[in-house]
Design a protein around this motif. Sequence first.
Motif, PDB file in Angstrom:
ATOM      1  N   LEU A 491      84.762 -18.337  10.738  1.00 42.25           N
ATOM      2  CA  LEU A 491      84.635 -17.231   9.794  1.00 42.25           C
ATOM      3  C   LEU A 491      84.757 -15.901  10.523  1.00 42.25           C
ATOM      4  O   LEU A 491      84.488 -15.799  11.724  1.00 42.25           O
ATOM      5  N   SER A 492      85.140 -14.879   9.780  1.00 45.44           N
ATOM      6  CA  SER A 492      85.186 -13.542  10.359  1.00 45.44           C
ATOM      7  C   SER A 492      83.771 -13.012  10.509  1.00 45.44           C
ATOM      8  O   SER A 492      82.823 -13.533   9.912  1.00 45.44           O
ATOM      9  N   GLN A 493      83.645 -11.938  11.299  1.00 46.78           N
ATOM     10  CA  GLN A 493      82.328 -11.343  11.497  1.00 46.78           C
ATOM     11  C   GLN A 493      81.757 -10.840  10.169  1.00 46.78           C
ATOM     12  O   GLN A 493      80.573 -11.013   9.871  1.00 46.78           O
ATOM     13  N   GLY A 494      82.601 -10.278   9.354  1.00 51.83           N
ATOM     14  CA  GLY A 494      82.147  -9.788   8.068  1.00 51.83           C
ATOM     15  C   GLY A 494      81.667 -10.911   7.159  1.00 51.83           C
ATOM     16  O   GLY A 494      80.643 -10.777   6.475  1.00 51.83           O
ATOM     17  N   GLN A 495      82.404 -12.042   7.146  1.00 58.03           N
ATOM     18  CA  GLN A 495      81.997 -13.185   6.328  1.00 58.03           C
ATOM     19  C   GLN A 495      80.680 -13.776   6.819  1.00 58.03           C
ATOM     20  O   GLN A 495      79.827 -14.159   6.015  1.00 58.03           O
ATOM     21  N   ARG A 496      80.513 -13.823   8.120  1.00 57.36           N
ATOM     22  CA  ARG A 496      79.248 -14.344   8.664  1.00 57.36           C
ATOM     23  C   ARG A 496      78.082 -13.456   8.232  1.00 57.36           C
ATOM     24  O   ARG A 496      77.000 -13.941   7.884  1.00 57.36           O
ATOM     25  N   GLN A 497      78.327 -12.147   8.244  1.00 52.73           N
ATOM     26  CA  GLN A 497      77.253 -11.235   7.870  1.00 52.73           C
ATOM     27  C   GLN A 497      76.936 -11.346   6.384  1.00 52.73           C
ATOM     28  O   GLN A 497      75.768 -11.245   5.968  1.00 52.73           O
ATOM     29  N   LEU A 498      77.958 -11.584   5.557  1.00 53.86           N
ATOM     30  CA  LEU A 498      77.718 -11.764   4.131  1.00 53.86           C
ATOM     31  C   LEU A 498      76.837 -12.978   3.870  1.00 53.86           C
ATOM     32  O   LEU A 498      75.969 -12.957   2.991  1.00 53.86           O
ATOM     33  N   LEU A 499      77.040 -14.055   4.635  1.00 57.00           N
ATOM     34  CA  LEU A 499      76.194 -15.236   4.480  1.00 57.00           C
ATOM     35  C   LEU A 499      74.757 -14.931   4.894  1.00 57.00           C
ATOM     36  O   LEU A 499      73.805 -15.421   4.286  1.00 57.00           O
ATOM     37  N   SER A 500      74.588 -14.121   5.922  1.00 55.60           N
ATOM     38  CA  SER A 500      73.235 -13.740   6.346  1.00 55.60           C
ATOM     39  C   SER A 500      72.548 -12.916   5.259  1.00 55.60           C
ATOM     40  O   SER A 500      71.346 -13.065   5.011  1.00 55.60           O
TER      41      SER A 500
END
Length: 591
Positions: A491-500
């Motif tokens: 996943l992209s960094q942005g997608q990972r942050q959205l999951l968080s």
Amino acid sequence: MRRHGPRNIHPEKVSLTDWKATVKRVGHYLEQYRLKLAIVFGLTIFTTLATVIGNRVNGIVIDKYISKNRLHALIVVCLLLGGMYLISSVFTYFQNSIIIKVAQATSTKIRQDVFTNMQRLPMRYFDTHDNGDVMSRLTNDVDNINTALMQTFVQLFTGVISVIGMGLAMIILSPLLTVITLLSTVMTYLFSKGIAKLTQKAFLTQQSTLGKLNSQIEESITGKQLVQLFNHTDMTMADFNDVNAQYTKAAFKAQALSSVIGPFNNMTNNIAYVLITAIGAISIIGGYGNITVGIIFTFLIYLRNFTGPINNVLNLINTLQLSLASAERVFELIDEKPEIDAADAISLPKAKGQVQFEHVSFAYDKPTILQDINLTAKPGEVVALVGPTGAGKTTTMNLLTNLYPLKEGRVLLDGHDVTKIKRHDLRRLVTVVQQESFLFNMSIRENIRLGRPKASDQDVVEAAKEANADSFIRQLPDGYDTILSENASQLSQGQRQLLSIARAFIAKSPVLVLDEATASIDSQTEADIQNAMTALMKQKTSFVIAHRLSTIKSANQILVINHGQVIEQGTHKSLLAKGGFYAQLYNSQFE
């Protein structure tokens, strides 16, 4: 992973402790297997008696059957001996099988104790210890203990009985020849004892250096992309080679010292064989005493069985020393004081979300990080913390979750001192979204559900929609059941942050901390989730740590922290009008 607070990277201190206490402590883990060990003890006695009797019978066969051509009696005796040796071999198999099971179960319990205590250790421990070294204790060191229990323990356990049995048999057979055996054994013991003092420190150094090596490997793998982007490959390799050379030197010294014992022991045993044969032969030729060829033959076999267990243990001295060094490191981690609730800690199942800092000061070590921090956040308010990097913003929020002990002052949640609230309740009431997201090697659904383990699948989907993560999740091959790789590298960094952030939504905590939660998200993605975050924060007491000051214009109050002190406090408009430090920070982002 970003760390807040000092990181004291250092090799573990090498110190010698009481090896008897270490052995005794391992023995405590074996106490629950007393019955199995008693069975092993009984089997060992049988096999030892079988060996003693069989060897003596062999000597009698030489004197009374072979020399007198009594073939029929010889065949009968050989068949009986063969049956006894067969039973002894079967017993030996069961004996080893039981020991292996006990060793595996013991190492499993030790590993469990290490991991359990590691989960409860305060953050300060991990700030001052290398991750690789902690991992090395949990894996390599526990494996060394397991190996020692399976190999060395068998030799020690069975060897003691064998040595006692063979020693008594030799004394009964020939006191004179026994004296020669004891002299060689004493020489070997004294030599081995002297070497052991040297090898103990060497093996401690070896394991300490191995922990340092593992730390460097773990760091280089985690930061591999950064190493390549900054052309740091050669320097990384040079650093690794340096630590690897230190480990090789320490391992060579430990192994070289311990390997001296085996050859010396073999030499003394061979000398003992020659002396016993020579003295026995002289006694037979000169007619002195009652020594016969059969007795000499039997005694030499006894000698082999007497020195064999001793030789095995001495040849495994490096395994013993390595396991003792490993056990010391493992128990050191188990003995680290875990986080525990205060004796008068209360349960707090619900909270309105009022947070107060009263004259709070804090220091990791020295100097002081925070000085006399005061703030009050009413339920539903949004409080923003801004300031230069290292000013103490994240540290302030770490105190709210009681990750570190206060130096002075109090932090209150609904009027209750957070240090007097049970940690399980406190951390359920306060949800933190960090700047750098961390996702586990499990499905997306389970990663989001970590915020509230009992949440339904529908709750997971709703949280993902609130964080605007639902659309990209459904585009993945397995959707919410997609298994994430290590740290979700697909996943992209942005997608990972959205999951968080989705994980924070599902928690439904009354207090929310966003530690630069949108710093790793592009402007378009940030715009997509801003409305959802604003709606969420209306229902919570929210603390926002932000570098993008444009995202905190609507905050109820803004605290400007610099050098650990609140230097300005107010709303966005009032601070701009003041024209102070905040205004300079804000305007600098648009220059």
